[in-house]
Design an enzyme around this catalytic site. Structure first.
Site, PDB file in Angstrom:
ATOM      1  N   ILE A  14       0.980   7.420  -2.592  1.00 25.31           N
ATOM      2  CA  ILE A  14       1.936   8.750  -2.900  1.00 25.31           C
ATOM      3  C   ILE A  14       2.276   8.665  -4.156  1.00 25.31           C
ATOM      4  N   LEU A  37      -0.286  -3.728  -8.551  1.00 22.24           N
ATOM      5  CA  LEU A  37      -1.606  -3.786  -8.191  1.00 22.24           C
ATOM      6  C   LEU A  37      -1.677  -4.554  -7.000  1.00 22.24           C
ATOM      7  N   ASP A  61       5.523  -6.699 -11.801  1.00 24.85           N
ATOM      8  CA  ASP A  61       6.313  -6.769 -10.585  1.00 24.85           C
ATOM      9  C   ASP A  61       7.678  -6.061 -10.697  1.00 24.85           C
ATOM     10  N   ILE A  62       8.057  -5.286  -9.966  1.00 20.74           N
ATOM     11  CA  ILE A  62       9.393  -4.856 -10.110  1.00 20.74           C
ATOM     12  C   ILE A  62      10.795  -5.691 -10.017  1.00 20.74           C
ATOM     13  N   LEU A  83       8.922   4.280  -6.259  1.00 17.98           N
ATOM     14  CA  LEU A  83       8.233   3.986  -5.066  1.00 17.98           C
ATOM     15  C   LEU A  83       7.715   2.872  -4.780  1.00 17.98           C
ATOM     16  N   THR A 132      12.122   6.683   3.390  1.00 16.31           N
ATOM     17  CA  THR A 132      11.479   7.141   4.682  1.00 16.31           C
ATOM     18  C   THR A 132      12.254   7.753   5.625  1.00 16.31           C
ATOM     19  N   ASP A 133      11.765   8.439   6.649  1.00 17.86           N
ATOM     20  CA  ASP A 133      12.439   8.778   7.818  1.00 17.86           C
ATOM     21  C   ASP A 133      12.919   7.864   8.591  1.00 17.86           C
ATOM     22  N   GLU A 134      11.917   6.639   8.482  1.00 15.76           N
ATOM     23  CA  GLU A 134      12.153   5.431   9.431  1.00 15.76           C
ATOM     24  C   GLU A 134      13.497   4.917   9.303  1.00 15.76           C
ATOM     25  N   TYR A 157      10.189  -3.548   8.222  1.00 20.70           N
ATOM     26  CA  TYR A 157       9.873  -2.326   6.961  1.00 20.70           C
ATOM     27  C   TYR A 157      11.137  -1.449   6.975  1.00 20.70           C
ATOM     28  N   ALA A 159      14.083  -1.736   7.903  1.00 23.99           N
ATOM     29  CA  ALA A 159      15.285  -2.138   7.621  1.00 23.99           C
ATOM     30  C   ALA A 159      15.359  -2.570   6.180  1.00 23.99           C
ATOM     31  N   LYS A 161      13.892  -0.785   3.851  1.00 16.42           N
ATOM     32  CA  LYS A 161      13.885   0.526   3.167  1.00 16.42           C
ATOM     33  C   LYS A 161      15.462   0.972   3.195  1.00 16.42           C
ATOM     34  N   LYS A 196      -3.497   2.592   7.512  1.00  9.46           N
ATOM     35  CA  LYS A 196      -2.750   3.472   8.176  1.00  9.46           C
ATOM     36  C   LYS A 196      -3.582   4.289   9.206  1.00  9.46           C
TER      37      LYS A 196
HETATM   38  P1  NAD Z   1       1.390   2.132  -0.878  1.00 10.56           P
HETATM   39  O1  NAD Z   1       1.632   0.904  -0.061  1.00 10.56           O
HETATM   40  O2  NAD Z   1       0.190   3.034  -0.948  1.00 10.56           O
HETATM   41  O3  NAD Z   1       1.678   1.897  -2.494  1.00 10.56           O
HETATM   42  C1  NAD Z   1       2.623   0.992  -2.786  1.00 10.56           C
HETATM   43  C2  NAD Z   1       2.493   0.902  -4.309  1.00 10.56           C
HETATM   44  O4  NAD Z   1       3.557  -0.161  -4.793  1.00 10.56           O
HETATM   45  C3  NAD Z   1       1.205   0.122  -4.768  1.00 10.56           C
HETATM   46  O5  NAD Z   1       0.458   0.452  -5.696  1.00 10.56           O
HETATM   47  C4  NAD Z   1       1.637  -1.488  -4.808  1.00 10.56           C
HETATM   48  O6  NAD Z   1       0.454  -2.096  -5.720  1.00 10.56           O
HETATM   49  C5  NAD Z   1       2.662  -1.195  -5.421  1.00 10.56           C
HETATM   50  N1  NAD Z   1       3.948  -2.249  -5.442  1.00 10.56           N
HETATM   51  C6  NAD Z   1       4.001  -3.280  -4.233  1.00 10.56           C
HETATM   52  N2  NAD Z   1       4.640  -4.236  -4.601  1.00 10.56           N
HETATM   53  C7  NAD Z   1       5.132  -4.029  -5.817  1.00 10.56           C
HETATM   54  C8  NAD Z   1       5.889  -4.988  -6.823  1.00 10.56           C
HETATM   55  N3  NAD Z   1       6.673  -5.881  -6.381  1.00 10.56           N
HETATM   56  N4  NAD Z   1       6.197  -4.421  -7.983  1.00 10.56           N
HETATM   57  C9  NAD Z   1       5.550  -3.577  -8.373  1.00 10.56           C
HETATM   58  N5  NAD Z   1       4.510  -2.568  -7.498  1.00 10.56           N
HETATM   59  C10 NAD Z   1       4.399  -2.863  -6.538  1.00 10.56           C
HETATM   60  O7  NAD Z   1       2.759   3.017  -0.594  1.00 10.56           O
HETATM   61  P2  NAD Z   1       2.781   4.608  -0.230  1.00 10.56           P
HETATM   62  O8  NAD Z   1       2.477   4.832   1.089  1.00 10.56           O
HETATM   63  O9  NAD Z   1       2.253   5.277  -1.622  1.00 10.56           O
HETATM   64  O10 NAD Z   1       4.592   4.563  -0.335  1.00 10.56           O
HETATM   65  C11 NAD Z   1       5.114   4.982  -1.538  1.00 10.56           C
HETATM   66  C12 NAD Z   1       6.818   5.034  -1.200  1.00 10.56           C
HETATM   67  O11 NAD Z   1       6.992   5.932  -0.252  1.00 10.56           O
HETATM   68  C13 NAD Z   1       7.275   3.750  -0.521  1.00 10.56           C
HETATM   69  O12 NAD Z   1       8.513   3.419  -1.150  1.00 10.56           O
HETATM   70  C14 NAD Z   1       7.375   4.167   0.952  1.00 10.56           C
HETATM   71  O13 NAD Z   1       8.420   3.446   1.522  1.00 10.56           O
HETATM   72  C15 NAD Z   1       7.568   5.624   0.714  1.00 10.56           C
HETATM   73  N6  NAD Z   1       7.059   6.582   1.847  1.00 10.56           N
HETATM   74  C16 NAD Z   1       5.853   6.377   2.342  1.00 10.56           C
HETATM   75  C17 NAD Z   1       5.521   7.183   3.298  1.00 10.56           C
HETATM   76  C18 NAD Z   1       4.041   7.336   3.996  1.00 10.56           C
HETATM   77  O14 NAD Z   1       3.817   7.814   4.644  1.00 10.56           O
HETATM   78  N7  NAD Z   1       3.123   6.293   3.399  1.00 10.56           N
HETATM   79  C19 NAD Z   1       6.441   8.103   3.879  1.00 10.56           C
HETATM   80  C20 NAD Z   1       7.841   8.217   3.257  1.00 10.56           C
HETATM   81  C21 NAD Z   1       7.989   7.328   2.404  1.00 10.56           C
HETATM   82  O1  TDX Z   2      -4.605   1.268  14.181  1.00  8.20           O
HETATM   83  C1  TDX Z   2      -3.411   1.985  14.712  1.00  8.20           C
HETATM   84  N1  TDX Z   2      -3.159   2.533  15.544  1.00  8.20           N
HETATM   85  C2  TDX Z   2      -2.168   3.184  16.062  1.00  8.20           C
HETATM   86  O2  TDX Z   2      -1.889   3.832  17.206  1.00  8.20           O
HETATM   87  C3  TDX Z   2      -2.298   2.319  13.542  1.00  8.20           C
HETATM   88  C4  TDX Z   2      -2.403   1.706  12.230  1.00  8.20           C
HETATM   89  C5  TDX Z   2      -1.283   3.070  13.897  1.00  8.20           C
HETATM   90  N2  TDX Z   2      -1.379   3.723  15.040  1.00  8.20           N
HETATM   91  C6  TDX Z   2       0.118   4.529  15.446  1.00  8.20           C
HETATM   92  C7  TDX Z   2       1.417   3.769  14.889  1.00  8.20           C
HETATM   93  C8  TDX Z   2       2.119   4.971  14.650  1.00  8.20           C
HETATM   94  O3  TDX Z   2       2.887   5.531  15.897  1.00  8.20           O
HETATM   95  O4  TDX Z   2      -0.008   5.658  14.638  1.00  8.20           O
HETATM   96  C9  TDX Z   2       1.252   6.060  14.132  1.00  8.20           C
HETATM   97  C10 TDX Z   2       1.072   5.935  12.387  1.00  8.20           C
HETATM   98  O5  TDX Z   2       1.179   4.672  12.093  1.00  8.20           O
HETATM   99  P1  TDX Z   2       1.114   4.348  10.540  1.00  8.20           P
HETATM  100  O6  TDX Z   2       0.086   4.912  10.051  1.00  8.20           O
HETATM  101  O7  TDX Z   2       0.866   2.989  10.418  1.00  8.20           O
HETATM  102  O8  TDX Z   2       2.342   4.953   9.917  1.00  8.20           O
HETATM  103  P2  TDX Z   2       3.990   4.492  10.445  1.00  8.20           P
HETATM  104  O9  TDX Z   2       3.982   3.268  11.245  1.00  8.20           O
HETATM  105  O10 TDX Z   2       4.354   5.918  11.260  1.00  8.20           O
HETATM  106  O11 TDX Z   2       4.643   4.487   8.949  1.00  8.20           O
HETATM  107  C11 TDX Z   2       4.316   5.524   8.077  1.00  8.20           C
HETATM  108  O12 TDX Z   2       5.188   6.404   7.938  1.00  8.20           O
HETATM  109  C12 TDX Z   2       6.254   6.431   7.242  1.00  8.20           C
HETATM  110  C13 TDX Z   2       4.154   4.734   6.713  1.00  8.20           C
HETATM  111  O13 TDX Z   2       3.047   3.875   6.595  1.00  8.20           O
HETATM  112  C14 TDX Z   2       5.581   4.438   6.130  1.00  8.20           C
HETATM  113  O14 TDX Z   2       5.311   3.777   4.972  1.00  8.20           O
HETATM  114  C15 TDX Z   2       6.305   5.606   6.258  1.00  8.20           C
HETATM  115  O15 TDX Z   2       7.491   5.183   5.806  1.00  8.20           O
END
Ligand code: NAD
Ligand code: TDX
Length: 350
Positions: A14, A37, A61-62, A83, A132-134, A157, A159, A161, A196
């Site tokens: 993102i 990274l 690192d943050i 993020l 996140t909505d989680e 995770y 918890a 967030k 994912k």
């Molecule tokens: P991601 O795992 O793809 O990317 C995370 C990034 O953070 C990476 O580039 C990683 O190198 C960097 N990072 C990790 N630890 C770090 C540290 N200690 N210091 C500096 N950089 C660090 O994650 P994403 O899916 O892009 O999610 C981004 C944000 O959005 C997160 O806060 C996540 O909780 C939130 N979010 C994600 C989703 C989703 O569906 N992916 C949905 C809602 C909210």
């Molecule tokens: O191999 C799989 N098989 C499977 O059935 C994986 C990886 C996931 N799943 C299921 C678990 C979930 O119900 O699919 C759904 C989606 O899983 P993920 O892609 O791992 O996402 P989720 O756990 O829902 O969390 C994501 O959305 C909210 C992001 O990873 C989070 O960072 C974000 O906050």
């Protein structure tokens, strides 16, 4: 007013879309991307924009207090879009401490760094926290998450967030730091790391490998195209109210099994396969521990107050996403080389 924006985690999924949006939409803003990274961060995600004059990358690192203070000073940061996080629920089940370190301690460190540099002069400052909505827990078959739904995180995770969200609000109430939080549903789109569900399934279809569905595949997620998330963040930063939370969602609920069936159909069409070819790869596997049943966001506050709506339908977004992966198979190869095979073996057994 020029913004000097520190974006954390800008090399991730993102984050890279948020960095691109701000770099290209606002050439007058300076964007500093701080990213450690980790396995999830990849500078390739930004290769089309990293030459722009308003872009600076810092690897770090943050949790590194000195580095955060140095960046705040050097770039006169007035806006933080946070993020950086450990983001994968399955990894949080095997290694919760990594999530506490980055998501809780890292957020606290950034808040403290911002407070120190801004020294209570909060005019034109903003700490924007991406969550996140989680954090709201798990829904039954009906109902939605609203901004005032009580927090009920159930995985390490979520918890971590939730803890970070609470810290951000604590800095608002205690120190009057100008903050905003958005809680978004599941994102999908280009550059999504193939741990994912959606990118993992695209990758496995290309490799003709099993598509692992946890449990019965009846869990429901609300999917949003990542570029619409970046647009929502832009909208909230420019027009949102301080101290407020905004829910961001796609009004787009799918059971995992229906979603994977749709993905299989689209992949078969695009790959010129016989209909039904990819579905044969679907394999039910052991359920995720503490697997939340359903997430669904009510995003009407964002629509009513700030006029934001998703811009693409799921079918359009999914089709664009698959096209991106088909055109960027070198990216997939790059991110699945190295440690990915070990992770995959540990998680899925083969
Ligand atoms: P991601 O795992 O793809 O990317 C995370 C990034 O953070 C990476 O580039 C990683 O190198 C960097 N990072 C990790 N630890 C770090 C540290 N200690 N210091 C500096 N950089 C660090 O994650 P994403 O899916 O892009 O999610 C981004 C944000 O959005 C997160 O806060 C996540 O909780 C939130 N979010 C994600 C989703 C989703 O569906 N992916 C949905 C809602 C909210
Ligand atoms: O191999 C799989 N098989 C499977 O059935 C994986 C990886 C996931 N799943 C299921 C678990 C979930 O119900 O699919 C759904 C989606 O899983 P993920 O892609 O791992 O996402 P989720 O756990 O829902 O969390 C994501 O959305 C909210 C992001 O990873 C989070 O960072 C974000 O906050």
């Amino acid at each position: 007013m020029t913004k000097n924006i520190l974006i954390t985690g800008g090399a991730g999924f993102i984050g890279s879309h948020v960095v691109r949006r701000f770099l290209t939409q606002y050439p007058q803003y300076n964007i500093i991307n701080l990213d450690a990274l980790t396995y999830a961060g990849n500078l390739e995600n930004l290769k089309d924009v990293d030459h722009l004059p308003n872009y600076t990358f810092v690897k770090g690192d943050i949790c590194d207090r000195e580095l955060v203070e140095k960046i705040m000073n050097k770039h006169d940061i007035n806006t933080i879009i946070h993020l950086a996080a450990e983001s994968h629920v399955d990894r949080s089940i095997t290694d919760p401490l990594a999530f506490v370190n980055t998501n809780v301690m890292g957020t606290a460190n950034l808040l403290i760094g911002a407070k120190k540099y801004w020294q209570n002069d909060y005019s034109n400052k903003l700490f924007y926290h991406v969550s996140t909505d989680e954090v709201y827990g798990s829904l039954g078959e009906t109902g939605f998450f609203y901004e005032d739904t009580a927090y009920d995180p159930r995985s390490p995770y979520s918890a971590s967030k939730a803890a970070s969200d609470h810290l951000v609000m604590a800095f608002y109430h205690t120190y009057h730091m100008p903050v905003m939080i958005s809680n978004c549903s599941n994102n999908y789109g280009p550059n999504h790391f193939p741990e994912k569900l959606i990118p993992l399934s695209i990758h496995n279809i290309l490799q003709k490998k099993a598509l692992p569905i946890y449990g019965k595949g009846e869990n429901v997620r609300d999917w949003l195209y990542v570029i619409d998330h970046a647009l929502a963040i832009d909208t909230i930063i420019h027009n949102g109210k301080l101290g407020e939370t905004y829910n961001i969602g796609g009004h787009n609920e799918w059971t995992n099994i229906d979603l994977i069936r749709l993905l299989c159909t689209l992949m078969d069409q695009k790959l010129g396969n016989e209909p039904g070819t990819s579905e044969q790869l679907i394999t039910y596997v052991k359920d995720r521990a503490g697997h939340d049943l359903r997430y669904a966001i009510d995003a009407s506050k964002l629509k009513n107050e700030l006029d934001w709506m998703p811009s693409v339908t799921f079918e359009e977004g999914l089709s664009k996403t698959i096209d991106w992966y088909l055109e960027n198979q070198d990216w997939l190869e790059q991110v699945t080389s190295g440690d990915y095979a070990n992770y995959y073996k540990k998680q899925y057994g083969s």
